[in-house]
Design a protein around this motif. Structure first.
Motif, short mmCIF file in Angstrom:
data_model
loop_
_atom_site.label_atom_id
_atom_site.label_comp_id
_atom_site.label_asym_id
_atom_site.label_seq_id
_atom_site.Cartn_x
_atom_site.Cartn_y
_atom_site.Cartn_z
N LYS A 198 7.51 51.13 36.16
CA LYS A 198 8.64 50.26 35.85
C LYS A 198 9.16 50.33 34.42
N TYR A 199 8.31 50.67 33.47
CA TYR A 199 8.70 50.50 32.07
C TYR A 199 8.40 51.72 31.21
N GLU A 235 12.96 48.49 30.52
CA GLU A 235 12.85 48.57 31.98
C GLU A 235 13.64 49.76 32.53
N LYS A 262 16.81 49.09 34.58
CA LYS A 262 17.97 48.62 33.82
C LYS A 262 18.67 49.76 33.10
N VAL A 269 13.16 44.38 27.83
CA VAL A 269 12.68 43.16 28.47
C VAL A 269 11.60 42.47 27.64
#
Ligand code: K7E
Ligand code: CUA
Ligand code: CA
Length: 647
Positions: free
Chosen positions: A354-355, A370, A373, A390
């Motif tokens: 995710k990151y 993220e 995003k 984030v």
């Protein structure tokens, strides 16, 4: 930037000592960065002999079982290590930390004859006169090929910073089979393979390797624009994993440091510490924020297909424009710039996919970006790329690199604090989002001293298992017996299976490894005997041995079988150009022979069923006892061949 919460842990140094690193102190700190770090760590209490390092938890759950292996016991993980400016690639057994092998690649190696044999010279690259093009190397980062988000055991790649080369290591034989030099760049530093194709779902494995260039140079760097530093530029490069040819490059603003890739194959990232494009270090720190730059791989490759590229100088490599000015419209942009606090260092992708996490280096923070995003921004759904941030939280002084346990925790090295900080990513996101009660720092562990890279078992894969963590400390100081001015570095092993980190072992290492990866031994099945047919010049039978002359060119073919060479003697003449081909016909594992020629500066080895050759000028008349340098048999010392060079 978020304020530091009260993340003090019982028994830990007061985090307020980190507070002095506010933005105003940056210039002075960087100028004296090292001495700040060293004095900071002198303040910490030295552990009593035999005691655990301060900060370590009582060894309730963790023991050193499995670390100190008994004779014959095997490690459960492989570790692949860079050697730094030894120029090599090392293989360790983990968790014992035993060094099992060094794979020669960028620099000559006296044990194996790498850089001396014709086969290795062809891989390393030579000048027109046949001598090696380069004999120095500086390896930093090594990563392996992926399939379905985990290592598939095919290849590893390693960068070489001095001459901007990349080497591929075959993990079936642990040999380097290809080295290329990246055009148009200097200071090639970050490297990371992709994990799947951004477009074709059938390609769920590595087909590209991304390479970041740290130093900016005139383009082309041929004597033009020497003093006009505003024209110096850096490029981001994509190398084909199979052919090892450069596919494309991206012209960027600023520079590249470390490199990372998303698990979906869509993004590559590089952190940038010199967005200012300064040429002196004070200029490189003038901006409050630098960046993590994201590359949209599918769009870049479409642009190349559409012919929207230029080339630089003699290089034929397509170069697309990834500068900010040319990529303002998210719908067509090839790159996306997310700002991070000034002069960041490591960037790492989390195993939950995710990151990306950027370590602050000059800022005491980690920035969590993220992936979804960033993709939203490219789709026109996010107004400002910085909305992909984030979390941006304080974790300690001098954050450099981050590893993961697969349970949502990150482990970041703090160079100036001489610590590892374990912090929870979800809690950091909550804290950043306004929940000031969220305790994201889970644990701190003092290490010895000034840690750089860190990695955990399987950390860079979706199968991160949270068992072992290793940290590469740049200074060992008092940790080992003194051996003169040059100190070993300290590699420390930490058990991360519990809530608290437990330091379980120190290993001295020859300077200076940077990066490394640790993965389960089941992912590899190396072969220990070569296949004769894989060598086009193999001397397949002892009866094929002999001296074959064509004018002044002489080929000497011989074989080895313990404890003898097929030719007890051979004759050449002064002035001959001699090519000696040796095939090791021994078939059993662990039966390697050497071949040394006194006064001719020649020595190399042949492993079971391997063929190697050397070419040299017979420029000295006399008798030269060629002998086996690799202990192979009770009659190893008798294993010789007599080279007679007639005047
Ligand atoms: Cu941090 Cu070259 Cu990976 Cu060294 S870089 S530590
Ligand atoms: Cu053959 Cu020693
Ligand atoms: Ca900067």
């Amino acid at each position: 930037m978020s304020q530091h919460p009260d993340q003090k842990l019982d028994g830990q140094p007061d985090p307020s000592r980190r507070k002095f690193l506010n933005t105003a102190a940056f210039a002075g700190l960087a100028g004296a960065g090292l001495s700040v770090g060293l004095s900071a760590c002198k303040q910490e209490q030295a552990p009593a002999p035999g005691a655990e390092a301060p900060g370590a938890a009582p060894a309730a759950h963790a023991t050193s079982a499995g670390v100190h292996l008994k004779p014959g016991e095997l490690d459960t993980y492989y570790g692949l290590w860079s050697g730094g400016h030894t120029g090599d690639f090392r293989v360790l057994g983990m968790p014992s930390g035993r060094e099992l092998h060094r794979v020669p690649c960028f620099v000559p190696d006296a044990l194996t004859g790498w850089g001396l044999t014709n086969e290795s010279k062809a891989i390393m690259g030579t000048k027109p006169d046949g001598s090696l093009k380069y004999t120095v190397g500086d390896t930093h980062h090594t990563h392996a090929s992926y399939k379905d988000g985990n290592y598939d055991g095919r290849y590893a790649w390693i960068n070489e910073k001095i001459n901007s080369r990349i080497a591929r290591i075959r993990l079936d034989y642990f040999i380097c089979d290809k080295i290329i030099e990246i055009p148009n760049v200097q200071g090639f530093h970050g490297i990371f393979p992709d994990k799947r194709d951004p477009v074709d779902p059938a390609i769920n494995y590595t087909t590209r390797v991304f390479c970041g260039a740290e130093f900016q140079v005139p383009l082309p760097n041929n004597g033009t624009d020497l003093e006009d530093t505003s024209k110096y530029r850096a490029l981001f490069t994509c190398v084909d994993a199979e052919s090892m040819e450069v596919r494309w490059q991206v012209l960027i603003d600023g520079n590249c440091d470390l490199t990372a890739t998303s698990f979906d194959g869509k993004l590559a990232a590089t952190n940038q510490y010199n967005l200012e494009s300064g040429v002196h270090y004070v200029d490189m720190m003038s901006a409050e924020r630098d960046a993590c730059l994201f590359f949209n791989i599918a769009r870049i490759e479409q642009a190349v297909k559409d012919g929207k590229y230029t080339t630089i100088g003699d290089s034929k490599v397509p170069v697309v424009d990834g500068t900010r000015a040319a990529n303002k419209d998210p719908k067509t942009a090839l790159t996306c710039t997310v700002s991070v606090p000034k002069n960041p260092h490591g960037v790492n992708a989390t195993p939950d996919t995710k990151y990306f996490i950027c370590a602050g280096k000059l800022s005491p923070t980690a920035t969590v970006i993220e992936v979804a995003k960033v993709l939203d921004w490219f789709d026109g759904k996010l107004e400002n790329p910085d909305q992909a941030i984030v979390a941006e939280v304080e974790i300690g002084l001098g954050p450099l690199h981050t590893a993961f346990d697969g349970r949502g925790n990150a482990y970041t090295t703090l160079f100036l604090d001489s610590q590892i900080v374990k912090w929870n990513i979800d809690a950091a996101i909550k804290f950043h989002g306004g929940d000031k009660a969220a305790q994201y720092v889970v644990d701190r562990l003092d290490v010895h001293y000034q840690p750089g890279h860190i990695n955990a078992s399987q950390s860079e894969t979706v199968a991160a298992d949270g068992k072992w963590l290793c940290v590469g400390c740049k200074f060992s100081k008092d940790r080992f017996l003194p051996v003169g001015p040059l100190h070993a570095e300290t590699e420390q092993l930490v058990d991360i299976s519990g809530e608290k980190m437990v330091h379980v072992a120190d290993h001295p290492v020859r300077p200076e490894p940077h990066d490394f990866i640790i993965f389960k031994r089941e992912l590899l099945s190396p072969k220990q005997v070569y296949t004769l047919e894989d060598f086009p010049h193999a001397v397949k039978l002892p009866s094929e041995s002999g001296v074959f002359r064509e004018g002044k060119k002489v080929t000497v073919k011989l074989t080895s079988q313990a404890p003898a060479y097929s030719l007890p003697e051979f004759k050449v003449k002064v002035g001959d150009e001699v090519t000696l081909i040796l095939t090791n016909l021994d078939k059993i594992e662990d039966l390697t022979h050497g071949f040394a020629i006194p006064k001719y500066n020649i020595n190399f080895i042949v492993n079971p069923q391997e063929t190697a050759s050397v070419t040299f000028k017979a420029d000295k008349a006399g008798v030269f006892w060629c002998y086996c340098t690799h202990f192979c048999h009770a009659l190893h010392l008798e294993m010789r061949s007599r080279m007679i060079v007639e005047a």
